[in-house]
Design a protein around this motif. Structure first.
Motif, PDB file in Angstrom:
ATOM      1  N   ARG A 204       0.768  -0.951   0.028  1.00  0.00           N
ATOM      2  CA  ARG A 204       0.086  -0.065  -0.140  1.00  0.00           C
ATOM      3  C   ARG A 204       0.918   1.055  -0.033  1.00  0.00           C
ATOM      4  O   ARG A 204       0.623   2.274  -0.638  1.00  0.00           O
ATOM      5  CB  ARG A 204      -0.945   0.083   1.152  1.00  0.00           C
ATOM      6  N   ARG A 205       2.002   1.041   0.802  1.00  0.00           N
ATOM      7  CA  ARG A 205       3.104   2.624   0.620  1.00  0.00           C
ATOM      8  C   ARG A 205       3.521   2.688  -0.699  1.00  0.00           C
ATOM      9  O   ARG A 205       3.686   3.721  -1.110  1.00  0.00           O
ATOM     10  CB  ARG A 205       3.947   2.125   1.784  1.00  0.00           C
ATOM     11  N   LEU A 206       3.805   1.563  -1.260  1.00  0.00           N
ATOM     12  CA  LEU A 206       4.346   1.454  -2.799  1.00  0.00           C
ATOM     13  C   LEU A 206       3.467   2.219  -3.373  1.00  0.00           C
ATOM     14  O   LEU A 206       3.584   3.157  -4.409  1.00  0.00           O
ATOM     15  CB  LEU A 206       4.897   0.326  -3.212  1.00  0.00           C
ATOM     16  N   VAL A 207       2.274   1.884  -3.555  1.00  0.00           N
ATOM     17  CA  VAL A 207       1.212   2.517  -4.574  1.00  0.00           C
ATOM     18  C   VAL A 207       0.862   4.049  -4.102  1.00  0.00           C
ATOM     19  O   VAL A 207       0.825   4.775  -4.894  1.00  0.00           O
ATOM     20  CB  VAL A 207      -0.133   1.644  -4.338  1.00  0.00           C
ATOM     21  N   GLU A 208       1.039   4.206  -2.792  1.00  0.00           N
ATOM     22  CA  GLU A 208       0.754   5.695  -2.432  1.00  0.00           C
ATOM     23  C   GLU A 208       1.986   6.582  -3.016  1.00  0.00           C
ATOM     24  O   GLU A 208       1.860   7.524  -3.357  1.00  0.00           O
ATOM     25  CB  GLU A 208       0.718   5.568  -0.711  1.00  0.00           C
ATOM     26  N   VAL A 209       3.095   5.932  -2.942  1.00  0.00           N
ATOM     27  CA  VAL A 209       4.368   6.804  -3.367  1.00  0.00           C
ATOM     28  C   VAL A 209       4.437   6.652  -4.874  1.00  0.00           C
ATOM     29  O   VAL A 209       4.874   7.965  -5.494  1.00  0.00           O
ATOM     30  CB  VAL A 209       5.760   6.185  -2.574  1.00  0.00           C
ATOM     31  N   HIS A 210       4.266   5.657  -5.416  1.00  0.00           N
ATOM     32  CA  HIS A 210       4.600   5.420  -6.951  1.00  0.00           C
ATOM     33  C   HIS A 210       3.729   5.328  -7.817  1.00  0.00           C
ATOM     34  O   HIS A 210       3.509   5.433  -9.238  1.00  0.00           O
ATOM     35  CB  HIS A 210       5.596   4.301  -7.248  1.00  0.00           C
ATOM     36  N   GLY A 211       2.233   5.065  -7.422  1.00  0.00           N
ATOM     37  CA  GLY A 211       1.316   4.633  -8.247  1.00  0.00           C
ATOM     38  C   GLY A 211       1.151   3.219  -8.491  1.00  0.00           C
ATOM     39  O   GLY A 211       2.211   2.423  -8.369  1.00  0.00           O
ATOM     40  N   GLU A 212       0.029   2.656  -9.131  1.00  0.00           N
ATOM     41  CA  GLU A 212      -0.164   1.204  -8.935  1.00  0.00           C
ATOM     42  C   GLU A 212       0.538   0.617  -9.931  1.00  0.00           C
ATOM     43  O   GLU A 212       1.390  -0.676  -9.596  1.00  0.00           O
ATOM     44  CB  GLU A 212      -1.696   1.005  -9.322  1.00  0.00           C
ATOM     45  N   GLU A 213       0.860   1.037 -11.241  1.00  0.00           N
ATOM     46  CA  GLU A 213       1.934   0.460 -12.167  1.00  0.00           C
ATOM     47  C   GLU A 213       3.307   0.420 -11.832  1.00  0.00           C
ATOM     48  O   GLU A 213       3.901  -0.980 -11.831  1.00  0.00           O
ATOM     49  CB  GLU A 213       1.632   1.266 -13.368  1.00  0.00           C
ATOM     50  N   ARG A 214       3.859   1.135 -11.275  1.00  0.00           N
ATOM     51  CA  ARG A 214       5.275   1.114 -10.834  1.00  0.00           C
ATOM     52  C   ARG A 214       5.232   0.631  -9.652  1.00  0.00           C
ATOM     53  O   ARG A 214       6.298  -0.497  -9.337  1.00  0.00           O
ATOM     54  CB  ARG A 214       5.955   2.597 -10.671  1.00  0.00           C
ATOM     55  N   ALA A 215       4.355   0.477  -8.589  1.00  0.00           N
ATOM     56  CA  ALA A 215       4.452  -0.335  -7.347  1.00  0.00           C
ATOM     57  C   ALA A 215       4.261  -1.778  -7.798  1.00  0.00           C
ATOM     58  O   ALA A 215       5.178  -2.736  -7.219  1.00  0.00           O
ATOM     59  CB  ALA A 215       3.057  -0.027  -6.412  1.00  0.00           C
ATOM     60  N   GLN A 216       3.610  -2.201  -8.814  1.00  0.00           N
ATOM     61  CA  GLN A 216       3.502  -3.669  -9.357  1.00  0.00           C
ATOM     62  C   GLN A 216       5.011  -4.167  -9.811  1.00  0.00           C
ATOM     63  O   GLN A 216       5.436  -5.106  -9.662  1.00  0.00           O
ATOM     64  CB  GLN A 216       2.619  -3.979 -10.413  1.00  0.00           C
ATOM     65  N   LEU A 217       5.545  -3.138 -10.297  1.00  0.00           N
ATOM     66  CA  LEU A 217       6.751  -3.580 -10.975  1.00  0.00           C
ATOM     67  C   LEU A 217       7.853  -3.739  -9.958  1.00  0.00           C
ATOM     68  O   LEU A 217       8.773  -4.691  -9.919  1.00  0.00           O
ATOM     69  CB  LEU A 217       7.292  -2.406 -12.003  1.00  0.00           C
ATOM     70  N   ILE A 218       8.047  -2.671  -8.892  1.00  0.00           N
ATOM     71  CA  ILE A 218       8.849  -2.580  -7.762  1.00  0.00           C
ATOM     72  C   ILE A 218       8.620  -4.093  -6.956  1.00  0.00           C
ATOM     73  O   ILE A 218       9.563  -4.595  -6.528  1.00  0.00           O
ATOM     74  CB  ILE A 218       8.745  -1.447  -6.995  1.00  0.00           C
ATOM     75  N   ALA A 219       7.423  -4.564  -6.647  1.00  0.00           N
ATOM     76  CA  ALA A 219       7.104  -5.641  -5.874  1.00  0.00           C
ATOM     77  C   ALA A 219       7.407  -6.852  -6.615  1.00  0.00           C
ATOM     78  O   ALA A 219       7.739  -7.735  -5.660  1.00  0.00           O
ATOM     79  CB  ALA A 219       5.562  -5.384  -5.529  1.00  0.00           C
ATOM     80  N   ASN A 220       7.161  -6.974  -7.855  1.00  0.00           N
ATOM     81  CA  ASN A 220       7.160  -8.260  -8.404  1.00  0.00           C
ATOM     82  C   ASN A 220       8.180  -8.685  -9.195  1.00  0.00           C
ATOM     83  O   ASN A 220       8.308  -9.918  -9.854  1.00  0.00           O
ATOM     84  CB  ASN A 220       5.798  -8.436  -9.000  1.00  0.00           C
ATOM     85  N   LEU A 221       8.978  -7.829  -9.754  1.00  0.00           N
ATOM     86  CA  LEU A 221       9.979  -8.148 -10.433  1.00  0.00           C
ATOM     87  C   LEU A 221      11.460  -8.464  -9.897  1.00  0.00           C
ATOM     88  O   LEU A 221      12.069  -7.493  -9.056  1.00  0.00           O
ATOM     89  CB  LEU A 221      10.405  -6.803 -11.704  1.00  0.00           C
ATOM     90  N   ASP A 222      11.796  -9.754  -9.694  1.00  0.00           N
ATOM     91  CA  ASP A 222      13.016 -10.320  -9.210  1.00  0.00           C
ATOM     92  C   ASP A 222      14.172  -9.948 -10.205  1.00  0.00           C
ATOM     93  O   ASP A 222      13.834 -10.114 -11.410  1.00  0.00           O
ATOM     94  CB  ASP A 222      12.923 -11.592  -8.963  1.00  0.00           C
TER      95      ASP A 222
END
Length: 428
Positions: free
Chosen positions: A288-306
């Motif tokens: 939720r913090r990632l989405v708040e800071v970066h938006g949904e699209e980039r949050a998905q990338l930061i969270a899920n790209l190993d």
């Protein structure tokens, strides 16, 4: 597919029709090769020094070896990052023998010459005893040819003709951005307290290969994967089923990366059962913090790209079940020192930090379930090279016929070796 001309030198056979890529095993055992590497690779490339979070306040310093040379990584009184060579301009002794701390001056214990944290000589006993024309301003501490930083990652070069750091990093900047963006810019990422230091009885280039080698993961790290599976993670035990959207890329200047969506959890924002039910809310809050800071699209990338990235020649950023910064440097052809740190968002909650540390140590720590496996594999290779000293070739051909090789092929190794051979002036 990018068409790369074939090349055949004393060290590398990069062949076409059919494709074949071979590396001479002599490069792992020959003393003359190591001497050339020190001159042509480590003295000419940009080399990682540290992260700005390690010296947060004016006067803070860390003393360490970088590319085999003792340096002081520090902030001056104005708060600017500096890198100084840790050797007195008088007779050469170290001017600092502490590992870290905070001080305005570095004083050589041998003859008490003192230098400020800009490297300037500021005092010395019996100054009047030196001959006419002696000037303190001519005797400051030596410094690298250049120092630069990108998103908190600090590098140096001893090469007066080196290109700017941002040019050298090339497309590696994209993945450094993904790493740094785990935290809001207002707080940034920090290197956690504590350093992993160990040595390996193997050639340094074997670790450069291993750090982004997906082909070995299933057989070598079976114990780790079995443990995660026993804790509830969906792990099939095969590369094509467990590594989704897997790719390998040449990032320029010898830098390489493999990307995928792996089956394990990531404390930044991807929960898995093996992390424990009590951590789920903490990990979801991180997302939720990632989405708040970066938006949904980039949050998905930061969270899920190993990804596993090598910044040539000897910096590894593995952003997988946690983030590791790892460097390594050869002592002999068959022995290296390895140093590693854990990188984390500065504002991470204590609960989230606990999840991160458990994830980090279980796989990436030197006593975890994976790093010792890698160390043994590389030391086994080094022992094997003694069966025919200076002879034989390693095959690094896997995936050469593919336009889009996955992380378990070997494009990333070939990228490293092509740059290495170019810098070494491999002779046809």
């Amino acid at each position: 597919m990018v068409r790369i001309p074939g090349r055949e030198t004393e060290f590398v056979r990069d062949l076409r029709s059919p494709n074949r890529f071979l590396v001479s095993r002599a490069v792992f055992t020959d003393e003359t090769v190591l001497a050339r590497e020190r001159e042509e690779v480590f003295s000419k490339c940009w080399i990682y020094v540290g992260h700005v979070s390690e010296v947060p306040k004016p006067g803070d310093f860390v003393a360490r070896e970088v590319a085999g040379r003792p340096v002081l990584f520090t902030r001056n009184s104005a708060g600017d990052v500096r890198v100084l060579l840790n050797s007195c301009s008088h007779r050469g002794a170290e001017v600092c023998r502490e590992r870290r701390g905070n001080q305005r001056r570095f004083r050589c214990f041998y003859h008490s010459w003192s230098f400020n944290n800009d490297g300037q000589l500021v005092s010395m006993p019996d100054e009047e005893g030196f001959p006419e024309g002696f000037r303190k301003e001519d005797h400051g501490l030596a410094q690298p040819a250049a120092v630069g930083q990108y998103r908190g990652f600090v590098f140096l070069t001893f090469n007066e003709e080196a290109e700017p750091l941002t040019d050298y990093l090339a497309d590696a900047k994209y993945y450094l951005d993904l790493t740094a963006d785990q935290a809001a810019d207002s707080v940034g990422m920090i290197v956690q307290p504590g350093t992993h230091e160990y040595s390996m009885r193997s050639n340094w280039k074997l670790l450069a290969e291993n750090s982004s080698d997906g082909y070995h993961a299933i057989p070598v790290h079976k114990t780790y994967l079995d443990v995660q599976k026993s804790r509830g993670d969906q792990i099939a035990g095969s590369t094509d089923k467990d590594w989704k959207q897997s790719h390998a890329f040449d990032l320029g200047n010898g830098h390489t990366v493999t990307v995928k969506q792996a089956p394990w959890g990531r404390p930044i924002a991807r929960w898995r059962p093996s992390m424990g039910d009590d951590t789920k809310a903490t990990v979801e809050e991180s997302y939720r913090r990632l989405v708040e800071v970066h938006g949904e699209e980039r949050a998905q990338l930061i969270a899920n790209l190993d990804f596993n990235m090598l910044i040539f020649p000897n910096l590894v950023i593995n952003n997988i079940m946690a983030v590791i910064i790892r460097t390594f440097y050869p002592n002999t052809p068959g022995h290296m020192n390895v140093t590693a740190w854990s990188l984390a968002p500065a504002d991470e909650s204590p609960a989230a930090r606990r999840v991160r540390n458990e994830s980090f140590l279980s796989f990436l720590g030197p006593a975890g379930l994976a790093t010792p496996d890698d160390n043994e594999a590389l030391e086994s290779c080094q022992r094997g090279y003694q069966s025919r000293p200076g002879q034989g070739w390693n095959d690094v051909s896997r995936g050469m016929d593919k336009a889009d090789p996955p992380n378990w092929d070997e494009l990333q190794m070939r990228t490293f070796w092509r740059r290495w051979d170019e810098l070494m002036g491999g002779k046809a």
